[in-house]
Design a protein around this motif. Sequence first.
Motif, PDB file in Angstrom:
ATOM      1  N   VAL A 256       0.860  -1.183   0.000  1.00 54.98           N
ATOM      2  CA  VAL A 256       0.000   0.000   0.000  1.00 54.98           C
ATOM      3  C   VAL A 256       0.894   1.230   0.000  1.00 54.98           C
ATOM      4  O   VAL A 256       1.805   1.347   0.825  1.00 54.98           O
ATOM      5  CB  VAL A 256      -0.924   0.026   1.234  1.00 54.98           C
ATOM      6  CG1 VAL A 256      -1.775   1.301   1.232  1.00 54.98           C
ATOM      7  CG2 VAL A 256      -1.824  -1.200   1.250  1.00 54.98           C
ATOM      8  N   ASN A 257       0.666   2.149  -0.951  1.00 53.01           N
ATOM      9  CA  ASN A 257       1.368   3.419  -1.003  1.00 53.01           C
ATOM     10  C   ASN A 257       0.460   4.511  -0.455  1.00 53.01           C
ATOM     11  O   ASN A 257      -0.746   4.531  -0.740  1.00 53.01           O
ATOM     12  CB  ASN A 257       1.790   3.762  -2.423  1.00 53.01           C
ATOM     13  CG  ASN A 257       2.835   2.788  -2.961  1.00 53.01           C
ATOM     14  OD1 ASN A 257       3.680   2.309  -2.204  1.00 53.01           O
ATOM     15  ND2 ASN A 257       2.780   2.489  -4.245  1.00 53.01           N
ATOM     16  N   ALA A 258       1.043   5.408   0.332  1.00 54.10           N
ATOM     17  CA  ALA A 258       0.245   6.470   0.945  1.00 54.10           C
ATOM     18  C   ALA A 258       1.081   7.732   1.033  1.00 54.10           C
ATOM     19  O   ALA A 258       2.313   7.674   1.188  1.00 54.10           O
ATOM     20  CB  ALA A 258      -0.235   6.055   2.335  1.00 54.10           C
ATOM     21  N   ASP A 259       0.423   8.879   0.896  1.00 50.03           N
ATOM     22  CA  ASP A 259       1.068  10.181   1.048  1.00 50.03           C
ATOM     23  C   ASP A 259       0.919  10.639   2.480  1.00 50.03           C
ATOM     24  O   ASP A 259      -0.171  10.574   3.064  1.00 50.03           O
ATOM     25  CB  ASP A 259       0.440  11.212   0.113  1.00 50.03           C
ATOM     26  CG  ASP A 259       0.710  10.872  -1.360  1.00 50.03           C
ATOM     27  OD1 ASP A 259       1.814  10.385  -1.647  1.00 50.03           O
ATOM     28  OD2 ASP A 259      -0.191  11.080  -2.200  1.00 50.03           O
ATOM     29  N   ALA A 260       2.028  11.141   3.050  1.00 41.38           N
ATOM     30  CA  ALA A 260       2.014  11.572   4.454  1.00 41.38           C
ATOM     31  C   ALA A 260       2.786  12.882   4.573  1.00 41.38           C
ATOM     32  O   ALA A 260       4.017  12.864   4.667  1.00 41.38           O
ATOM     33  CB  ALA A 260       2.609  10.502   5.351  1.00 41.38           C
TER      34      ALA A 260
ATOM     35  N   PHE B  26       3.952   0.743   2.376  1.00 42.96           N
ATOM     36  CA  PHE B  26       3.744  -0.292   3.394  1.00 42.96           C
ATOM     37  C   PHE B  26       3.828  -1.660   2.717  1.00 42.96           C
ATOM     38  O   PHE B  26       3.101  -1.914   1.744  1.00 42.96           O
ATOM     39  CB  PHE B  26       2.372  -0.148   4.037  1.00 42.96           C
ATOM     40  CG  PHE B  26       2.184   1.102   4.845  1.00 42.96           C
ATOM     41  CD1 PHE B  26       2.387   1.092   6.207  1.00 42.96           C
ATOM     42  CD2 PHE B  26       1.802   2.289   4.235  1.00 42.96           C
ATOM     43  CE1 PHE B  26       2.206   2.237   6.961  1.00 42.96           C
ATOM     44  CE2 PHE B  26       1.627   3.441   4.974  1.00 42.96           C
ATOM     45  CZ  PHE B  26       1.825   3.417   6.338  1.00 42.96           C
ATOM     46  N   GLU B  27       4.721  -2.493   3.172  1.00 40.01           N
ATOM     47  CA  GLU B  27       4.848  -3.859   2.669  1.00 40.01           C
ATOM     48  C   GLU B  27       4.337  -4.800   3.762  1.00 40.01           C
ATOM     49  O   GLU B  27       4.993  -5.000   4.787  1.00 40.01           O
ATOM     50  CB  GLU B  27       6.299  -4.181   2.315  1.00 40.01           C
ATOM     51  CG  GLU B  27       6.824  -3.341   1.165  1.00 40.01           C
ATOM     52  CD  GLU B  27       8.262  -3.700   0.791  1.00 40.01           C
ATOM     53  OE1 GLU B  27       8.861  -4.547   1.515  1.00 40.01           O
ATOM     54  OE2 GLU B  27       8.770  -3.151  -0.203  1.00 40.01           O
ATOM     55  N   PHE B  28       3.146  -5.338   3.525  1.00 38.26           N
ATOM     56  CA  PHE B  28       2.489  -6.186   4.525  1.00 38.26           C
ATOM     57  C   PHE B  28       2.742  -7.657   4.227  1.00 38.26           C
ATOM     58  O   PHE B  28       2.859  -8.061   3.058  1.00 38.26           O
ATOM     59  CB  PHE B  28       0.978  -5.937   4.536  1.00 38.26           C
ATOM     60  CG  PHE B  28       0.581  -4.597   5.064  1.00 38.26           C
ATOM     61  CD1 PHE B  28       0.450  -4.403   6.427  1.00 38.26           C
ATOM     62  CD2 PHE B  28       0.343  -3.529   4.210  1.00 38.26           C
ATOM     63  CE1 PHE B  28       0.083  -3.166   6.930  1.00 38.26           C
ATOM     64  CE2 PHE B  28      -0.024  -2.297   4.700  1.00 38.26           C
ATOM     65  CZ  PHE B  28      -0.150  -2.109   6.062  1.00 38.26           C
ATOM     66  N   ALA B  29       2.805  -8.442   5.268  1.00 44.33           N
ATOM     67  CA  ALA B  29       2.937  -9.904   5.162  1.00 44.33           C
ATOM     68  C   ALA B  29       2.036 -10.540   6.220  1.00 44.33           C
ATOM     69  O   ALA B  29       1.944 -10.062   7.356  1.00 44.33           O
ATOM     70  CB  ALA B  29       4.376 -10.351   5.360  1.00 44.33           C
ATOM     71  N   SER B  30       1.361 -11.603   5.816  1.00 40.62           N
ATOM     72  CA  SER B  30       0.471 -12.298   6.749  1.00 40.62           C
ATOM     73  C   SER B  30       1.231 -13.378   7.514  1.00 40.62           C
ATOM     74  O   SER B  30       2.438 -13.568   7.318  1.00 40.62           O
ATOM     75  CB  SER B  30      -0.704 -12.921   5.991  1.00 40.62           C
ATOM     76  OG  SER B  30      -0.244 -14.011   5.214  1.00 40.62           O
ATOM     77  N   ALA B  31       0.527 -14.092   8.343  1.00 38.31           N
ATOM     78  CA  ALA B  31       1.110 -15.249   9.014  1.00 38.31           C
ATOM     79  C   ALA B  31       1.259 -16.389   8.011  1.00 38.31           C
ATOM     80  O   ALA B  31       0.916 -16.261   6.825  1.00 38.31           O
ATOM     81  CB  ALA B  31       0.230 -15.662  10.190  1.00 38.31           C
TER      82      ALA B  31
END
Length: 619
Positions: free
Chosen positions: A292-296, A303-308
Amino acid sequence: MPIATRSPAAPNAPRRKPGIGGFALAVLVLVASTLLVVIAWNAARQNMLRTAQADFRSSCDEVVELLASRLVNYELTIRGGAALFASMERPTPAQWHAYVDGLDLANRFPSMVGLGYAASVGRYQLERLQIDLRDSGRGLLTVWPRGVRERYAPIVYLEPRTAENLSAMGFDMYYDPVRRAAMERAMREAAPRMTSRVKLVQDLDPRVPAFLLYVPVFAGGVAPETPLEREAALTGWVYAPIRAERFVQVALAPVKRSVRFRLFDITDGKPELVYADPVDPRAAPAAFHHVVNADAYGRRWRFEFASASLFDAVPGLAPLRTALIVGLLASLLLFGIAWSLAQTENRAQRLAAEMSAAARRSEARVQALNRGLEARVETRTRELSEANRELESFAYSVSHDLRAPLRAIEGFSRVLEDRHAQALDTTGRDYLHRVRSAASRMSELIEALLKVSRVARGDVQPEALDLSRMSADIVAELRAAESDRQVTVDIAPGLAAQADRVLVRSLLENLLGNAWKFTRDREAAHIRVGVEADGRTFYVQDNGSGFDQAYVDKLFRPFQRLHDDARFAGEGIGLATVKRIVERHGGTIRANGAPGQGAKFMFTLEEQKQGSEHYFDPK
């Protein structure tokens, strides 16, 4: 002429082996069932994976939203400080301390190291700033790193005044290119802007990731239109140093997350790690990944997410795998069943014929048993009717045979008392009076015995009864018999039942008569007739002499009495009659009481049919 019979197959006859068709059918069952099991398993697995992946992405979006919301809270806090500087030329240290202390940063924003203000001064304005601060009693402001530069942005205010924050006082943030880039963008765009990853001057460890959020402060509180005018009107920046790890922990504390992620700053093209969840090197690979890319605030975050692992992220897969194994075993079982059926086809047909014959024989035996049972029931019914007639005859004989000698005793004793009383002394007359009383008592007991026998005879004729009106009639009769008594009687309205009118009338007469009799010693006698909350248990309650609960079982036995005849006369047959009437209606009766505290008799009659009313409608 002999009857032809079908002989069973010889036991030693060779068994017929199933042909090619039976084996082919069994193989077809195996292939079809296995295929169906695999297709169903794969469809369920894909559905679980899609659902788990959708939940995973939803959790990822929730993490991003929580972090963004937390940054908005920081922005509002910093803007409040900027508004304070815009409202006055320069607040005093006490005013700034009071503002920050009211924010309660330690509890509400624990990831913020502090809230500070950096003044924007040129090379020739720095000395004037130092003099002003010295004159205000704050001492000499030492700007560091030392050196001559065209513009300075020293930290002038920083609360709370902890040891680590005091060590940062006077630091020229314009000296650091990363900080200077964010500060200049905030000035040019007149908006909050954030740095990339930096090392805070409060931290000795350079590996602690942090970032700063700046809000520009302009003279007069209003940002000019053009960048050049904004640069001229700029007085400084209100800023907040934020540690990244603590920021993530606090922002995500309200949720229980099952995803881990890494946060990169990709604004300048080269990813720079801002935050990363700890990873167990022994853990299995993640089942899902999501970016997910987001402007801040002027920065671009990724954001690089990984699950279980797969079985942790999709807990339903383990039972599904078990279901697959069970399904395959079931397919093999079906194959075995089909093969067995093919082998036993002939035997099944032979057994079916034998079972049909056995069923016919069993049916004949059942019919014979039914006929015998009907005959026995008829015999028992006839015997019971005969016993009832003999009982009635016995009761009549007892009453007739016993009453004749009692009448003779009573008659001769009366004649003796009338004609020869003067010849008897006081003791003799007392004995004569006792003889007459005993004969009268014996007559009453015989009459009571007949009453009990009459209750047990005859058929119950149920009809709709208004128990409230019936109770009121009985109470009216009791009042007429003892008009000098003052008894309060409360009868609940609408009491109704489906029962025999004559028997229930006798039941209420006995219960209300007892209540009337045993409240004779009460100045404020009180009798209640009503129904319990279940709508089917009626009761008669009084505040009379009561009884000991330990002897409650004797109440309903014939001729058993718990009170003295001298105080409360009676035959001891009334409650036994009540119990027989209740039992003839298929109900139950029980009693509660205590000596001197009254008694309560609760009874049910035949249960109401479904949908019937428990209250009498006078309409």
